[in-house]
Design an enzyme around this catalytic site. Structure first.
Site: not given
Length: 149
Positions: A47, A72, A89, A94
């Site tokens: 992005e 991300h 897990h 972010h």
């Protein structure tokens, strides 16, 4: 799966790193030596900001990114994972985010817009949003504030 982002950047992966074939590594991601990236993990630096820039995502040497982890970033902001860090897990990181060295991030935890100091432990199901944890902190889901150890 190793793939380019829309801008054309490919990940850089050290030959000693292990990436499960079901994991997705996309874009400007740097994976250092002896990193383990487990099944169905997704690490995407794809992005861009409003000027078309993307900061790299760096996964430090000897780190462990376990099954189903998502890393991300918003608008091309950087994400740095320190050395010898373990992200358990289904955790989500972010960016913008900086996670120090020797850190443990627990199962299903969410990190957003934060800085986690070296040696911290973030327990399972915790949400760390918009704050800075100094080195060697232990954060539980049910606590109002982190506890120094």
């Amino acid at each position: 799966m190793i793939r380019k982002n829309p801008r054309g950047d490919l990940p850089t992966i050290h030959p000693s790193a292990f990436i499960d074939p079901t994991a997705i590594i996309c874009g400007l991601v740097i994976v250092e030596e002896n990193v383990f990236i487990g099944p169905y993990a997704v690490i995407r630096a794809d992005e861009m900001d409003e000027h078309g820039n993307i900061d790299p995502m760096v996964i430090g040497a000897h780190s462990n990114i376990q099954d189903g982890v998502v890393i991300h970033s918003k608008s091309g902001a950087s994400v740095t994972i320190g050395k010898r860090t373990s992200i358990a897990h289904r955790a989500i990181v972010h960016g913008p985010c900086t996670v120090g060295s020797g850190v443990f991030i627990g199962f299903n935890s969410v990190l957003f817009n934060c800085q986690i100091g070296d040696g911290c432990v973030v327990r399972y199901n915790a949400v760390v949003d918009g704050c800075q944890l100094p080195a060697i902190m232990f954060l539980l889901l049910s606590e109002l504030a982190p506890i120094p150890i």
